[in-house]
Design a protein around this motif. Structure first.
Motif, mmCIF file in Angstrom:
data_model
loop_
_atom_site.group_PDB
_atom_site.id
_atom_site.type_symbol
_atom_site.label_atom_id
_atom_site.label_comp_id
_atom_site.label_asym_id
_atom_site.label_seq_id
_atom_site.Cartn_x
_atom_site.Cartn_y
_atom_site.Cartn_z
ATOM 1 N N THR A 85 -33.674 33.858 30.870
ATOM 2 C CA THR A 85 -32.422 33.719 31.941
ATOM 3 C C THR A 85 -32.050 32.124 31.865
ATOM 4 N N TYR A 86 -30.678 32.044 32.109
ATOM 5 C CA TYR A 86 -30.008 30.829 32.020
ATOM 6 C C TYR A 86 -29.166 30.739 33.319
ATOM 7 N N TYR A 87 -29.018 29.497 33.864
ATOM 8 C CA TYR A 87 -28.200 29.434 35.227
ATOM 9 C C TYR A 87 -27.199 28.298 35.204
ATOM 10 N N ALA A 88 -26.282 28.247 35.604
ATOM 11 C CA ALA A 88 -25.515 26.999 35.777
ATOM 12 C C ALA A 88 -26.192 26.182 36.747
ATOM 13 N N ASP A 89 -26.113 24.912 36.820
ATOM 14 C CA ASP A 89 -26.646 23.698 37.409
ATOM 15 C C ASP A 89 -26.056 24.089 38.908
ATOM 16 N N SER A 90 -24.953 24.653 39.192
ATOM 17 C CA SER A 90 -24.478 24.849 40.508
ATOM 18 C C SER A 90 -24.969 26.010 41.375
ATOM 19 N N VAL A 91 -25.551 26.870 40.736
ATOM 20 C CA VAL A 91 -26.405 28.113 41.292
ATOM 21 C C VAL A 91 -27.763 28.317 41.000
ATOM 22 N N LYS A 92 -28.403 27.301 40.270
ATOM 23 C CA LYS A 92 -29.773 27.366 40.065
ATOM 24 C C LYS A 92 -30.607 26.953 41.097
ATOM 25 N N GLY A 93 -31.633 28.066 41.462
ATOM 26 C CA GLY A 93 -32.461 28.137 42.625
ATOM 27 C C GLY A 93 -31.836 28.824 44.003
ATOM 28 N N ARG A 94 -30.580 29.335 43.787
ATOM 29 C CA ARG A 94 -29.977 30.205 44.625
ATOM 30 C C ARG A 94 -29.682 31.664 44.174
ATOM 31 N N PHE A 95 -29.220 31.721 42.863
ATOM 32 C CA PHE A 95 -28.900 33.005 42.269
ATOM 33 C C PHE A 95 -30.022 33.317 41.250
ATOM 34 N N THR A 96 -30.257 34.778 41.074
ATOM 35 C CA THR A 96 -31.160 35.261 40.313
ATOM 36 C C THR A 96 -30.490 36.302 39.443
ATOM 37 N N ILE A 97 -30.512 36.266 38.128
ATOM 38 C CA ILE A 97 -30.079 37.203 37.252
ATOM 39 C C ILE A 97 -31.337 38.203 36.847
ATOM 40 N N SER A 98 -31.120 39.649 36.889
ATOM 41 C CA SER A 98 -31.909 40.367 36.273
ATOM 42 C C SER A 98 -31.448 41.592 35.718
ATOM 43 N N ARG A 99 -32.047 42.409 35.078
ATOM 44 C CA ARG A 99 -31.490 43.579 34.394
ATOM 45 C C ARG A 99 -32.322 44.792 34.244
ATOM 46 N N ASP A 100 -32.032 46.025 34.433
ATOM 47 C CA ASP A 100 -33.067 47.186 34.541
ATOM 48 C C ASP A 100 -32.322 47.961 33.114
#
Length: 123
Positions: free
Chosen positions: A57-72
C-alpha cells in the motif's frame, strides 16, 4: 469496464467515513487500484494505492496515518477508511484501476476510473 464508488457524504472535522469502490472482477483482480481526489479549483491528486494482492500500500503524505486502503478480492471491492478528517480533505474522490499489478501515484498509470463520490468535511 465498470467502477462504482460510493460512501461519500458530509462529516464534521475529526469524523470518519469509509469509501467503497466496486469493480468488475475481470478488470481489477490482477491489477493495482488507487484512490485520487480533486478539490474545487485544484488538480486531481493521489491519495492511496494498493497492489493487486493487497500486500503493498502507498499513501500521500497528507493522509498517511489517517487513511487506510484495503481490498476484498472475493467482493472485487476496494475501500478507503478515512479517519481524523479535516476540511482540506473535502473533494470528489475517485477510484481507479492501474494498468499494472502494482499501483503508483501517477494518474497516467491508471486506465479505468469511477465516477467519483463527494466528501465534504466541515470545520
Amino acid at each position: 469496464v465498470q467502477l462504482q464508488a460510493y460512501g461519500g457524504g458530509f462529516v464534521q472535522a475529526g469524523g470518519s467515513l469509509r469509501l467503497s469502490c466496486a469493480a468488475s472482477k475481470r478488470t481489477s483482480s490482477n491489477n493495482g487500484m488507487g484512490w485520487f481526489r480533486q478539490a474545487p479549483g485544484k488538480e486531481r491528486e493521489f491519495v492511496a494505492a494498493i497492489s493487486w494482492n493487497g500486500r503493498n500500500t502507498y499513501y500521500a503524505d497528507s493522509v498517511k496515518g489517517r487513511f487506510t486502503i484495503s481490498r476484498d478480492a472475493a467482493k472485487s471491492t476496494m475501500y478507503l477508511q478515512m479517519g481524523g478528517l479535516k476540511p482540506e480533505d473535502t473533494a470528489v474522490y475517485y477510484c481507479a484501476v492501474s494498468r499494472r499489478s502494482v499501483a503508483g501515484t501517477g494518474a497516467d498509470e491508471y486506465q479505468y476510473w469511477g465516477q467519483g463520490t463527494q466528501v465534504t468535511v466541515s470545520s
